[in-house]
Design a protein around this motif. Sequence first.
Motif, PDB file in Angstrom:
ATOM      1  N   LYS A 115       5.692  -2.430  41.853  1.00 30.27           N
ATOM      2  CA  LYS A 115       6.532  -1.244  42.109  1.00 30.27           C
ATOM      3  C   LYS A 115       5.901   0.007  41.492  1.00 30.27           C
ATOM      4  O   LYS A 115       6.300   0.493  40.443  1.00 30.27           O
ATOM      5  N   GLU A 116       4.866   0.549  42.143  1.00 35.44           N
ATOM      6  CA  GLU A 116       4.208   1.738  41.588  1.00 35.44           C
ATOM      7  C   GLU A 116       5.165   2.925  41.574  1.00 35.44           C
ATOM      8  O   GLU A 116       5.979   3.100  42.480  1.00 35.44           O
ATOM      9  N   GLY A 117       5.092   3.764  40.495  1.00 34.78           N
ATOM     10  CA  GLY A 117       5.796   5.044  40.486  1.00 34.78           C
ATOM     11  C   GLY A 117       7.223   5.031  39.993  1.00 34.78           C
ATOM     12  O   GLY A 117       7.873   6.066  39.946  1.00 34.78           O
ATOM     13  N   ALA A 118       7.745   3.864  39.599  1.00 34.61           N
ATOM     14  CA  ALA A 118       9.123   3.865  39.063  1.00 34.61           C
ATOM     15  C   ALA A 118       9.121   4.543  37.691  1.00 34.61           C
ATOM     16  O   ALA A 118       8.121   4.499  36.975  1.00 34.61           O
ATOM     17  N   PRO A 119      10.214   5.197  37.304  1.00 32.41           N
ATOM     18  CA  PRO A 119      10.272   5.863  35.975  1.00 32.41           C
ATOM     19  C   PRO A 119      10.410   4.823  34.861  1.00 32.41           C
ATOM     20  O   PRO A 119      11.447   4.673  34.239  1.00 32.41           O
ATOM     21  N   ILE A 120       9.349   4.088  34.631  1.00 33.58           N
ATOM     22  CA  ILE A 120       9.303   2.969  33.670  1.00 33.58           C
ATOM     23  C   ILE A 120       8.174   3.256  32.674  1.00 33.58           C
ATOM     24  O   ILE A 120       7.091   3.683  33.074  1.00 33.58           O
ATOM     25  N   ASP A 121       8.402   3.054  31.377  1.00 32.39           N
ATOM     26  CA  ASP A 121       7.303   3.266  30.414  1.00 32.39           C
ATOM     27  C   ASP A 121       6.923   1.985  29.671  1.00 32.39           C
ATOM     28  O   ASP A 121       6.172   2.021  28.698  1.00 32.39           O
ATOM     29  N   ALA A 122       7.441   0.836  30.140  1.00 27.85           N
ATOM     30  CA  ALA A 122       7.025  -0.461  29.566  1.00 27.85           C
ATOM     31  C   ALA A 122       7.254  -1.526  30.637  1.00 27.85           C
ATOM     32  O   ALA A 122       8.333  -1.571  31.243  1.00 27.85           O
ATOM     33  N   SER A 123       6.246  -2.344  30.897  1.00 27.75           N
ATOM     34  CA  SER A 123       6.340  -3.377  31.942  1.00 27.75           C
ATOM     35  C   SER A 123       5.799  -4.712  31.454  1.00 27.75           C
ATOM     36  O   SER A 123       4.798  -4.742  30.710  1.00 27.75           O
ATOM     37  N   ILE A 124       6.466  -5.790  31.881  1.00 28.79           N
ATOM     38  CA  ILE A 124       5.958  -7.146  31.635  1.00 28.79           C
ATOM     39  C   ILE A 124       4.969  -7.459  32.752  1.00 28.79           C
ATOM     40  O   ILE A 124       5.337  -7.425  33.930  1.00 28.79           O
ATOM     41  N   VAL A 125       3.705  -7.723  32.427  1.00 33.69           N
ATOM     42  CA  VAL A 125       2.670  -7.930  33.454  1.00 33.69           C
ATOM     43  C   VAL A 125       2.070  -9.336  33.399  1.00 33.69           C
ATOM     44  O   VAL A 125       1.150  -9.642  34.180  1.00 33.69           O
ATOM     45  N   GLY A 126       2.553 -10.179  32.517  1.00 34.44           N
ATOM     46  CA  GLY A 126       2.032 -11.544  32.477  1.00 34.44           C
ATOM     47  C   GLY A 126       2.866 -12.428  31.568  1.00 34.44           C
ATOM     48  O   GLY A 126       3.571 -11.931  30.681  1.00 34.44           O
ATOM     49  N   ILE A 127       2.813 -13.746  31.826  1.00 35.74           N
ATOM     50  CA  ILE A 127       3.472 -14.728  30.963  1.00 35.74           C
ATOM     51  C   ILE A 127       2.358 -15.494  30.248  1.00 35.74           C
ATOM     52  O   ILE A 127       1.444 -16.016  30.886  1.00 35.74           O
ATOM     53  N   VAL A 128       2.408 -15.490  28.915  1.00 37.38           N
ATOM     54  CA  VAL A 128       1.316 -16.072  28.125  1.00 37.38           C
ATOM     55  C   VAL A 128       1.268 -17.595  28.291  1.00 37.38           C
ATOM     56  O   VAL A 128       2.275 -18.282  28.114  1.00 37.38           O
ATOM     57  N   ASP A 129       0.095 -18.129  28.656  1.00 33.56           N
ATOM     58  CA  ASP A 129      -0.113 -19.584  28.636  1.00 33.56           C
ATOM     59  C   ASP A 129      -0.481 -20.010  27.221  1.00 33.56           C
ATOM     60  O   ASP A 129       0.157 -20.855  26.606  1.00 33.56           O
ATOM     61  N   SER A 130      -1.570 -19.378  26.707  1.00 29.19           N
ATOM     62  CA  SER A 130      -2.043 -19.795  25.380  1.00 29.19           C
ATOM     63  C   SER A 130      -2.781 -18.645  24.695  1.00 29.19           C
ATOM     64  O   SER A 130      -3.260 -17.719  25.354  1.00 29.19           O
ATOM     65  N   ILE A 131      -2.840 -18.780  23.371  1.00 29.57           N
ATOM     66  CA  ILE A 131      -3.530 -17.788  22.535  1.00 29.57           C
ATOM     67  C   ILE A 131      -4.539 -18.562  21.692  1.00 29.57           C
ATOM     68  O   ILE A 131      -4.205 -19.630  21.177  1.00 29.57           O
ATOM     69  N   GLU A 132      -5.762 -18.041  21.600  1.00 27.77           N
ATOM     70  CA  GLU A 132      -6.762 -18.723  20.754  1.00 27.77           C
ATOM     71  C   GLU A 132      -7.297 -17.721  19.746  1.00 27.77           C
ATOM     72  O   GLU A 132      -7.785 -16.655  20.131  1.00 27.77           O
ATOM     73  N   ILE A 133      -7.142 -18.055  18.443  1.00 24.07           N
ATOM     74  CA  ILE A 133      -7.597 -17.170  17.366  1.00 24.07           C
ATOM     75  C   ILE A 133      -8.747 -17.864  16.639  1.00 24.07           C
ATOM     76  O   ILE A 133      -8.665 -19.071  16.356  1.00 24.07           O
ATOM     77  N   ALA A 134      -9.816 -17.123  16.367  1.00 26.92           N
ATOM     78  CA  ALA A 134     -10.969 -17.693  15.645  1.00 26.92           C
ATOM     79  C   ALA A 134     -10.494 -18.257  14.304  1.00 26.92           C
ATOM     80  O   ALA A 134      -9.636 -17.637  13.639  1.00 26.92           O
ATOM     81  N   GLU A 135     -11.045 -19.403  13.908  1.00 28.37           N
ATOM     82  CA  GLU A 135     -10.607 -20.127  12.707  1.00 28.37           C
ATOM     83  C   GLU A 135     -10.498 -19.200  11.504  1.00 28.37           C
ATOM     84  O   GLU A 135      -9.457 -19.135  10.837  1.00 28.37           O
ATOM     85  N   ASN A 136     -11.538 -18.413  11.262  1.00 33.31           N
ATOM     86  CA  ASN A 136     -11.551 -17.567  10.046  1.00 33.31           C
ATOM     87  C   ASN A 136     -10.703 -16.315  10.161  1.00 33.31           C
ATOM     88  O   ASN A 136     -10.659 -15.491   9.269  1.00 33.31           O
TER      89      ASN A 136
END
Lengths: 97, 97, 97, 97, 97
Positions: free
Chosen positions: B66-87
């Motif tokens: 929906k381009e152009g709606a008066p919105i200033d925050a949008s959900i654009v994805g659902i997280v599958d997984s997060i990987e953080i370096a060990e250190n």
Amino acid sequence: MKICKVVGSVWATKKDVKLEGAKLMIVMPLYGSQGDPLIAADYVGAGIGERVLVITGSTARFVSAKEGAPIDASIVGIVDSIEIAENEKENFSEVDL
Amino acid sequence: MKICKVVGSVWATKKDVKLEGAKLMIVMPLYGSQGDPLIAADYVGAGIGERVLVITGSTARFVSAKEGAPIDASIVGIVDSIEIAENEKENFSEVDL
Amino acid sequence: MKICKVVGSVWATKKDVKLEGAKLMIVMPLYGSQGDPLIAADYVGAGIGERVLVITGSTARFVSAKEGAPIDASIVGIVDSIEIAENEKENFSEVDL
Amino acid sequence: MKICKVVGSVWATKKDVKLEGAKLMIVMPLYGSQGDPLIAADYVGAGIGERVLVITGSTARFVSAKEGAPIDASIVGIVDSIEIAENEKENFSEVDL
Amino acid sequence: MKICKVVGSVWATKKDVKLEGAKLMIVMPLYGSQGDPLIAADYVGAGIGERVLVITGSTARFVSAKEGAPIDASIVGIVDSIEIAENEKENFSEVDL
């Protein structure tokens, strides 16, 4: 623009179609009090642990590699070196990451 | 872009006509000090309790759905997984939600 | 727009092609609590230690010298002088840099 | 987008011509640490004490009623109801207004 | 949009050509915790000590007097009066300037 460190990655299968192929990295700002992590799209091939240049806001959509993606933070460079004037070093301490 | 958790919804009958049909979710940032809740328009079918990718600022208007709606925050994805370096894990603690 | 002090420089060989030739300076805000350093592109020939005018956000792309570069902070002036009303001076202390 | 409470109004005779007719309301964010008041242009007929949806940044110029006005915060809806998941309620306390 | 007080001026001879003629004022936010000073371009003839309406971000480029200047904060009105609902006054204290 902030100097950040790449600390991880995030994956999302279900996402905006214009995010297909985007490499989403987790970055932590390295200087000042901006300790909050950001998710930035990587367009320069940055790796975990590297120091990178991150732009935020609407400008993040104006990177050469992929204009117009719904991205509000982009990695636009990999830092070679930083030079701080001798008498300023005490005010410019790296966050303890 | 931030990783947030969907915690609720908000309804408004009387609103800008360009917001008709927008699904307004309440999201809480999951990392760093950004504890403040946001109202984000959902375009990927996120549910309560899910970890989502949220973009803010003008870019929120550039989502495919929906381009152009008066919105200033949008959900654009659902997280599958997060990987953080060990250190880096000690610097990347999840907010206690 | 903020008044900042130039404290250093940053170099990055691997970067967005539209950043070629950009002179990236490290600047520290001089007033208020905004102690966080910024990387700003310099378009007016500022040097280390100088007090400069820095704009941030999308406007940073609208400087005359180089419109459209993926930049979110630009140096747009070198401060000659600052004049504060007598009865306001106590509220306007320079950060100790 | 934030949920705010309308707490007052502000009047300015001498102003940008594109602000003629704009109804400028003082709003206070109701959740999280964003306690700072904002001046938002009202386009949905909000009254003092009402809970409203406020967008900020460039998006505030994209409201249907008056595109292009020099406005950086707009009221775009009047909240009917808010629903928070049972197990999230403790993290989502209303500011004591 | 914020209510600020004009506390001084800043001069810069060496600046972006599109800033020629811009009257750069130093303003301090009057309400909430936003104590940080801003440099705002004045387009309504504001004087030292006056309470003014200041917009920030890209919108600051959309003022009638001078569209497109590399400005990220503009004075767009001079405050005549502020009216706060009786039961809200305790939450809306003016910063001690």
